[in-house]
Design an enzyme around this catalytic site. Structure first.
Site: not given
Ligand code: 4NP
Length: 157
Positions: A7, A10, A12-14, A121
């Site tokens: 993602c 790294n 939240c989702r992955s 997201d």
């Molecule tokens: P992820 O979510 O891609 O599912 O880990 C996010 C984590 C951090 C951010 C955006 C999405 N950020 O902008 O910091």
């Protein structure tokens, strides 16, 4: 067989996808995750992801965020991206057709008809979004885990 979930951050989702997929596959599969940015490098998954996974008996608290590298495209057999933006970023790291062939959108690989074809997201919204993402990932990983085990048994016979 080596599987990488990708993602953006790294956190939240992955990490959820990694934990869920590992819980569905036997030990001869290796499952890892990475992000396309290094902003959260070394950090634990988001507390909301950790809490949601724990609710379903999966501990992802020991994971640490890391950015994807070009070497990952050699090392892993399958690379599943959460959304189209992640997919484009990972494709841009590929150096040949073999590497490109390993990369797919998770929802497409699962052949599930979710409207957007993406895992949204949940970072900017509340815990409800994490709950939804968990169930979406659980359904997708279930289908992919089945396919991968079939694929592996066919190549071994
Ligand atoms: P992820 O979510 O891609 O599912 O880990 C996010 C984590 C951090 C951010 C955006 C999405 N950020 O902008 O910091």
């Amino acid at each position: 067989m080596k599987i990488l979930m990708v993602c953006l951050g790294n956190i939240c989702r992955s990490p959820l996808a990694e934990g869920i997929m590992r819980s569905k596959l036997p030990g001869n599969f290796f499952v890892d995750s990475a992000g396309t940015i290094d902003m959260h490098k070394g950090n634990q998954p988001d507390k909301r992801s950790v809490k949601t996974a724990l609710k379903y008996g999966i501990d992802i608290s020991k994971q640490a965020s890391r950015p994807i590298t070009k070497e990952d495209l050699n090392y892993f057999d399958k690379i599943y991206c959460m959304d189209l933006s992640n997919f484009k970023n990972v494709i841009s790291l590929a150096q040949n057709e073999e590497q490109r062939g390993k990369i797919s959108l998770l929802m497409e690989a699962a052949e599930l008809n979710h409207a957007s074809g993406e895992v949204p997201d949940p970072y900017w919204n509340g815990i409800d979004g994490f709950e939804k993402v968990y169930h979406q990932l659980d359904e997708a990983c279930e289908k992919i885990a089945e396919k991968l085990q079939q694929e592996l048994s066919q190549t071994q016979h």
